[in-house]
Design a protein around this motif. Structure first.
Motif, short mmCIF file in Angstrom:
data_model
loop_
_atom_site.label_atom_id
_atom_site.label_comp_id
_atom_site.label_asym_id
_atom_site.label_seq_id
_atom_site.Cartn_x
_atom_site.Cartn_y
_atom_site.Cartn_z
N GLU A 46 54.84 44.29 39.56
CA GLU A 46 53.49 44.87 39.75
C GLU A 46 53.35 45.49 41.14
O GLU A 46 52.74 46.55 41.28
CB GLU A 46 52.43 43.80 39.50
CG GLU A 46 52.35 43.46 38.02
CD GLU A 46 51.32 42.39 37.67
OE1 GLU A 46 51.12 42.17 36.48
OE2 GLU A 46 50.71 41.78 38.60
N PHE B 266 42.74 41.16 43.89
CA PHE B 266 42.81 40.68 42.51
C PHE B 266 42.85 39.15 42.52
O PHE B 266 43.15 38.54 43.55
CB PHE B 266 44.02 41.27 41.77
CG PHE B 266 45.30 41.25 42.54
CD1 PHE B 266 46.11 40.12 42.57
CD2 PHE B 266 45.70 42.38 43.26
CE1 PHE B 266 47.28 40.11 43.30
CE2 PHE B 266 46.88 42.37 44.00
CZ PHE B 266 47.67 41.24 44.01
N ARG C 4 52.50 49.50 42.27
CA ARG C 4 51.50 49.88 43.29
C ARG C 4 52.17 50.68 44.40
O ARG C 4 51.62 51.67 44.88
CB ARG C 4 50.85 48.62 43.91
CG ARG C 4 50.07 47.81 42.91
CD ARG C 4 49.50 46.55 43.56
NE ARG C 4 48.88 45.71 42.57
CZ ARG C 4 49.31 44.50 42.21
NH1 ARG C 4 50.33 43.94 42.82
NH2 ARG C 4 48.69 43.84 41.26
N LYS D 13 46.46 45.63 46.08
CA LYS D 13 45.16 45.92 45.47
C LYS D 13 45.31 46.20 43.98
O LYS D 13 46.39 46.62 43.53
CB LYS D 13 44.54 47.16 46.14
CG LYS D 13 44.40 47.06 47.65
CD LYS D 13 43.38 46.02 48.10
CE LYS D 13 43.57 45.68 49.57
NZ LYS D 13 42.86 44.50 50.01
N LYS D 14 44.19 46.02 43.24
CA LYS D 14 44.19 46.37 41.82
C LYS D 14 44.52 47.86 41.70
O LYS D 14 44.15 48.65 42.57
CB LYS D 14 42.78 46.17 41.25
CG LYS D 14 42.32 44.74 41.18
CD LYS D 14 40.95 44.70 40.52
CE LYS D 14 39.96 44.14 41.46
NZ LYS D 14 38.64 43.96 41.27
#
Ligand code: GLN
Length: 392
Positions: free
Chosen positions: A291, A39, A295, A369-370
């Motif tokens: 965030e 990202f 994940r 990762k996104k």
């Protein structure tokens, strides 16, 4: 015929982590092997780099780092880690924490002196000890909690011990060393006159309310700790190669000399931008950790559903798994099956161990990762049928 390669260069292999990225590209896999974000980096930091290039910060910076960056590092180190250091004499900016580590070890270790390394360890520390001529002594972190045996560690320190390498939050295990554990290590360092070389690049990636402690902040340790950090993980800028080593004056003088002759210096405009990065608002770090927490939880569930035995990380952005109950010959066999047949690249666990057989049942997943990348990986992993005997 005369051998052109040195014994030193021949005594270690290429990085398995970086190799798995190349294998992944070949198979068009999803790269959950090498730990780097897919990202974008924060826009304001990228703008700061562009501004610095336009303002012609394009020649060598001062060898040990621009004044603005060293000042920002010193301020952040007091703020977050609780240790006051002099930016003029106690901070060295290098080309990533990778160079910081090798420059630091070369600056302090004489050939034959011992360096203690917890294992599993981040792959680089193996060749790092070889390159500086050290005799590595490995101390096992025992799963599931990745604790070390205090007696084993105590027995390992001796008059010939020069340094101990610590990595908290830890790659690959996700272990975050507790204050008590660090105090135990610090007491041994103080008793034996050993330098703690601590890689803290994941210090802001923490879960479940875990706190990061810097061993440099423990009583007496300010003078015999080298704290290594970088912008790579905290600001998602792994390709910029800007890191730093913080250490008391005399240690820094040696590190600076080695650094100067290794690389002269890190990219000047990127150092200017790094100074801006270090002044991000507190909410930036909170969002970063939240965030990563999402994940982590997502990938933990995916892996568990498919049948992996997972070790829940308290920090950093990797999940170590155990695959010993699957029908693979070893970790490499499993990792190649995952990338070639499932399309997801991982890192075989043996590369994190001095005795590869200890990692033979382990595979590491990276998750910077996104969410959509992780969702795609989840779709692919659903095809993984580990209960079927696999001949490969
Ligand atoms: N720290 C990252 C990892 O363990 C990779 C760093 C690197 O390849 N330089 O995957």
């Amino acid at each position: 015929m005369k051998e052109f390669s040195s014994e030193r260069a021949m005594s270690f292999t290429e990085s398995v982590i970086r190799d798995m990225t190349r294998v992944c590209l070949k198979h068009q896999g999803i790269n959950l092997a090498q730990g780097f974000p897919d990202f974008p980096a924060p826009a304001e930091i990228k703008e700061a780099a562009i501004r610095a290039i336009r303002a012609d910060a394009n020649q060598y910076a001062i060898t040990w780092g621009t004044p603005a960056l060293r000042q920002a590092i010193a301020e952040k180190f007091v703020r977050y880690n609780g240790v006051a250091m002099d930016p003029e004499k106690e901070i060295t900016v290098c080309c990533g924490s990778t160079e910081c580590m090798i420059a630091s070890l070369m600056a302090i270790v004489n050939p034959g002196e011992e360096v203690i390394v917890f294992e599993p360890f981040y792959e680089n520390y193996g060749p790092d000890t070889i390159l500086c001529g050290a005799r590595p002594r490995f101390i096992t972190l025992h799963e599931p909690g990745w604790h070390f045996d205090e007696q084993e560690l105590t027995r390992t320190f001796n008059n010939n011990t020069k340094a101990i390498v610590i990595n908290t939050p830890n790659n690959p295990t996700g272990k975050v060393f507790s204050r008590e554990e660090l105090q135990f290590i610090a007491n041994l360092c103080l008793k034996w006159g050993v330098v703690a070389v601590t890689d803290e690049i994941y210090e802001h990636i923490l879960y479940d309310g875990t706190r990061h402690i810097s061993i440099a902040s423990l009583p007496g340790m300010r003078h015999q700790t080298i704290t290594i950090n970088s912008i790579s993980k905290t600001y998602s800028l792994t390709g910029w190669r800007v890191g730093w080593a913080i250490a008391a004056k005399r240690l820094t003088a040696s590190i600076r000399k080695v650094h100067d002759f290794l690389t002269v210096g890190a990219a000047h405009p990127l150092q200017e931008a790094a100074a801006a990065a270090l002044r991000m608002e507190p909410s930036y770090y909170q969002t970063l950790a939240e965030e990563y927490g999402e994940r982590r939880d997502f990938l933990l569930k995916v892996l568990e559903d498919v049948g992996f035995r997972v070790y829940r990380p308290g920090g950093a952005y990797y999940i170590m798994t155990d695959v010993g109950h699957f029908d693979f010959k070893d970790d490499v066999d499993c990792a190649f099956y995952l990338v070639e047949k499932i399309g997801v690249a991982t890192v075989p666990g043996s590369c994190f161990y001095s005795r590869p057989e200890r990692g033979m049942t382990k595979v590491r997943f990276a998750f910077p990762k996104k969410m959509e990348t992780l969702q795609q990986a989840a779709e692919r992993l659903k095809k993984f049928k580990p209960h079927l005997p696999i001949c490969f």
